[in-house]
Design a protein around this motif. Sequence first.
Motif, PDB file in Angstrom:
ATOM      1  N   UNK A 110       0.836  -1.197   0.000  1.00 31.89           N
ATOM      2  CA  UNK A 110       0.000   0.000   0.000  1.00 31.89           C
ATOM      3  C   UNK A 110       0.870   1.246   0.000  1.00 31.89           C
ATOM      4  N   UNK A 111       0.325   2.325  -0.500  1.00 33.84           N
ATOM      5  CA  UNK A 111       1.043   3.591  -0.452  1.00 33.84           C
ATOM      6  C   UNK A 111       1.210   4.029   0.991  1.00 33.84           C
ATOM      7  N   UNK A 112       2.310   4.725   1.257  1.00 31.66           N
ATOM      8  CA  UNK A 112       2.512   5.263   2.600  1.00 31.66           C
ATOM      9  C   UNK A 112       1.479   6.349   2.866  1.00 31.66           C
ATOM     10  N   UNK A 113       1.332   6.689   4.111  1.00 30.93           N
ATOM     11  CA  UNK A 113       0.382   7.731   4.475  1.00 30.93           C
ATOM     12  C   UNK A 113      -0.600   7.255   5.515  1.00 30.93           C
ATOM     13  N   UNK A 114      -1.581   8.109   5.770  1.00 27.75           N
ATOM     14  CA  UNK A 114      -2.565   7.862   6.823  1.00 27.75           C
ATOM     15  C   UNK A 114      -3.973   8.066   6.273  1.00 27.75           C
ATOM     16  N   UNK A 115      -4.915   7.324   6.837  1.00 24.18           N
ATOM     17  CA  UNK A 115      -6.310   7.410   6.415  1.00 24.18           C
ATOM     18  C   UNK A 115      -7.008   8.549   7.148  1.00 24.18           C
ATOM     19  N   UNK A 116      -7.624   9.432   6.382  1.00 27.55           N
ATOM     20  CA  UNK A 116      -8.359  10.570   6.916  1.00 27.55           C
ATOM     21  C   UNK A 116      -9.849  10.330   6.675  1.00 27.55           C
ATOM     22  N   UNK A 117     -10.602  10.262   7.741  1.00 33.05           N
ATOM     23  CA  UNK A 117     -12.043  10.126   7.606  1.00 33.05           C
ATOM     24  C   UNK A 117     -12.706  10.789   8.801  1.00 33.05           C
ATOM     25  N   UNK A 118     -13.990  11.070   8.665  1.00 31.01           N
ATOM     26  CA  UNK A 118     -14.711  11.792   9.717  1.00 31.01           C
ATOM     27  C   UNK A 118     -16.066  11.122   9.943  1.00 31.01           C
ATOM     28  N   UNK A 119     -16.091  10.032  10.709  1.00 25.44           N
ATOM     29  CA  UNK A 119     -17.363   9.353  10.967  1.00 25.44           C
ATOM     30  C   UNK A 119     -18.369  10.275  11.642  1.00 25.44           C
ATOM     31  N   UNK A 120     -19.627  10.071  11.350  1.00 24.32           N
ATOM     32  CA  UNK A 120     -20.694  10.850  11.975  1.00 24.32           C
ATOM     33  C   UNK A 120     -21.984  10.048  11.890  1.00 24.32           C
ATOM     34  N   UNK A 155      -4.016   6.705  -5.712  1.00 23.36           N
ATOM     35  CA  UNK A 155      -2.882   6.599  -4.798  1.00 23.36           C
ATOM     36  C   UNK A 155      -1.563   6.723  -5.558  1.00 23.36           C
ATOM     37  N   UNK A 156      -0.494   7.130  -4.896  1.00 25.97           N
ATOM     38  CA  UNK A 156       0.802   7.277  -5.578  1.00 25.97           C
ATOM     39  C   UNK A 156       1.284   6.009  -6.280  1.00 25.97           C
ATOM     40  N   UNK A 157       0.894   4.830  -5.768  1.00 25.76           N
ATOM     41  CA  UNK A 157       1.337   3.577  -6.389  1.00 25.76           C
ATOM     42  C   UNK A 157       0.388   3.093  -7.482  1.00 25.76           C
ATOM     43  N   UNK A 158      -0.624   3.897  -7.819  1.00 21.64           N
ATOM     44  CA  UNK A 158      -1.548   3.525  -8.881  1.00 21.64           C
ATOM     45  C   UNK A 158      -2.833   2.888  -8.410  1.00 21.64           C
ATOM     46  N   UNK A 159      -2.933   2.525  -7.131  1.00 20.18           N
ATOM     47  CA  UNK A 159      -4.189   1.994  -6.589  1.00 20.18           C
ATOM     48  C   UNK A 159      -5.220   3.102  -6.469  1.00 20.18           C
ATOM     49  N   UNK A 185     -14.752   1.772   3.596  1.00 21.69           N
ATOM     50  CA  UNK A 185     -13.698   2.219   2.695  1.00 21.69           C
ATOM     51  C   UNK A 185     -13.054   0.976   2.106  1.00 21.69           C
ATOM     52  N   UNK A 186     -12.546   1.082   0.880  1.00 26.55           N
ATOM     53  CA  UNK A 186     -11.894  -0.061   0.248  1.00 26.55           C
ATOM     54  C   UNK A 186     -10.872   0.434  -0.754  1.00 26.55           C
ATOM     55  N   UNK A 187      -9.924  -0.426  -1.053  1.00 26.45           N
ATOM     56  CA  UNK A 187      -8.849  -0.071  -1.975  1.00 26.45           C
ATOM     57  C   UNK A 187      -8.771  -1.100  -3.096  1.00 26.45           C
ATOM     58  N   UNK A 188      -8.397  -0.610  -4.296  1.00 31.21           N
ATOM     59  CA  UNK A 188      -8.423  -1.432  -5.498  1.00 31.21           C
ATOM     60  C   UNK A 188      -7.125  -1.257  -6.275  1.00 31.21           C
ATOM     61  N   UNK A 189      -6.764  -2.299  -7.010  1.00 30.96           N
ATOM     62  CA  UNK A 189      -5.660  -2.195  -7.956  1.00 30.96           C
ATOM     63  C   UNK A 189      -6.126  -1.374  -9.151  1.00 30.96           C
ATOM     64  N   UNK A 190      -5.199  -0.925 -10.018  1.00 35.64           N
ATOM     65  CA  UNK A 190      -5.618  -0.161 -11.201  1.00 35.64           C
ATOM     66  C   UNK A 190      -6.599  -0.917 -12.093  1.00 35.64           C
ATOM     67  N   UNK A 191      -6.562  -2.258 -12.056  1.00 34.14           N
ATOM     68  CA  UNK A 191      -7.469  -3.064 -12.877  1.00 34.14           C
ATOM     69  C   UNK A 191      -8.789  -3.365 -12.179  1.00 34.14           C
ATOM     70  N   UNK A 192      -8.994  -2.792 -10.980  1.00 35.63           N
ATOM     71  CA  UNK A 192     -10.265  -2.961 -10.286  1.00 35.63           C
ATOM     72  C   UNK A 192     -10.328  -4.103  -9.304  1.00 35.63           C
ATOM     73  N   UNK A 193      -9.216  -4.787  -9.068  1.00 42.43           N
ATOM     74  CA  UNK A 193      -9.211  -5.891  -8.102  1.00 42.43           C
ATOM     75  C   UNK A 193      -9.321  -5.333  -6.685  1.00 42.43           C
ATOM     76  N   UNK A 194     -10.262  -5.856  -5.915  1.00 44.27           N
ATOM     77  CA  UNK A 194     -10.423  -5.435  -4.520  1.00 44.27           C
ATOM     78  C   UNK A 194      -9.246  -5.954  -3.694  1.00 44.27           C
ATOM     79  N   UNK A 195      -8.571  -5.036  -2.997  1.00 44.17           N
ATOM     80  CA  UNK A 195      -7.417  -5.407  -2.185  1.00 44.17           C
ATOM     81  C   UNK A 195      -7.781  -5.535  -0.714  1.00 44.17           C
ATOM     82  N   UNK A 196      -8.567  -4.606  -0.213  1.00 45.78           N
ATOM     83  CA  UNK A 196      -9.077  -4.697   1.159  1.00 45.78           C
ATOM     84  C   UNK A 196     -10.344  -3.875   1.281  1.00 45.78           C
TER      85      UNK A 196
END
Length: 549
Positions: free
Chosen positions: A74-84, A377-381, A392-403
């Motif tokens: 996964x790309x480095x960094x932190x997840x920003x979200x604001x649940x409500x 994402x910087x790595x193309x995801x 929330x979910x993350x995908x490869x450039x081809x649409x594969x679900x990663x998490x």
Amino acid sequence: MIFYSSPPIHESLGLLTLLSCLVQLARSDSVFIASSDYAAGAYGSGPFQSFFSVNSTPSVWNFARPLNRTDVTLSSGYLFTAPRGSDTLSPGPLIYDNDGSLVWDGTSFGETLVFQVETYLGEPHILTWAGDSLASGVGSGYVSLINNQYELVARFTTNLTGITGPTYADFHESRITTKNTALMTAYQTKQMDLSSYGGPSNGYISDSVFQEINVTTGAALFTWHASEHVDPSECYNKLGSEGTSTSNAWDYFHINSIDVSEDGNFLISSRHCFTIYYINATNGDIIWQMGGAKSDFAMGDGASYSWQHHARWITKNDTYATLTVFDNAGEYGESDESNSRGLHLALNFTSMSVELIQDFIPYNTTLSQSQGSVQLQPNGNFLVGWGFMPWASEYSPSGELLWAAQFGVVGGNYNEGYRALRFNWTGEPTAPPSMSFIHTSKNNITSVYASWNGDTRTERWELIGATDSSGSGAASLYNKTRSGFETTITVNTAAHRYSYFAVRALGSGNVPLGISEFTNNGNGVAVLVNGFWRTVLVTVAIIYTVYTT
């Protein structure tokens, strides 16, 4: 330990049930992995976590589909979200690491939709909105710029001078431009003849507006009104019973995102017109519009969208561009498709056509009726936030679900989050680290809990002993690698003579970063317990009193 005499069996079951709920909800520094109990609501509709060292009760994640792959980074960094939502115990901005551990609890800034990192005066800043969310689906408030020490740098709002009707500085979007100016959405109630649309001649609309603002002076540099450029007949939010007064003004356009291209022109999204507009930054004219009833582009298979959010440029030149947008494909009471999607689109300015590069399908194949985000994402995801549904979910450039992960069980007004984004961020709080401890006199074991809200540099925690609160005779007692938001250090107090403890944060190369106050470690069973856990202990004591009197 609390002892009590046995009450009748039916009362015992009630007590055990209540205690069970408390234990389920008060889970320190928790992250769930493929938890069926979480998904079934065993921890409540809006599960949260708590800590000993700080009074914080943020939403807790359940990675329903964990990554579990060594070939994906996964790309480095932190997840920003604001649940409500009504079942979100502590609504507001939260930063998590990629593993779901809390990094910063910013809920003191209040419930928000906009929450992201923007560059201001050459430095990264957190940008967040605060104010009142109105029943009409818009907001009235202001935007705060916060530096990486979590200090308020600036606060601004829209400046619609000379307006007679109610005006709301809205929560849907705010940005910082390369000119260090701010962009912000607003809604202005104005009178309009609605007889052509089946309404009254003296009707009212909630006009979508966006402004470019001088951050330091608050002066408006550019203002754009939807009503001056887009006729309501082009949009899909039918008038119905709205538009008869200022209190139920017709929101026919509904602006919800702004982006800026390198040439300075604006890309905006209209949810109710199913259209993305490219706006001339000099005179406000529409250069082109994509999607909806009057699209300048031919929309290819799978490229169309409805009720959309979060349009963002990826690349752009004179002949070709790519962008992302969140396709809600429905709203309250209407479903255009079986599920929402994240979209990666290609625009050809020569043929004036739009093609689908890739779509991103939700893990639970659900429809998100509002909100949502897509971020390259910087790595193309691609990271997708599902808005109305707390996922929330993350995908490869081809649409594969990663998490895929959830931060609530029941979506909608119960648990939701406007966007889910990832940013590189270095937090350097000026407030000192926090510490609490629980001492057990029977075996002389003390559990010390250390945390530092918002800090991203700490790698290890050092426990320091001293003879008084000023730190006299200070000596290093223990050193432990940081673990999540709150790190636990267990020591045998019989092995030393120190009556005061402090924790020191150590960065790379064991460089000292900050130290907590020295606190008397006492001799009682519970010396210092902060936050939600104190409430749990008090509640247990109250239950004990009720059942034994």
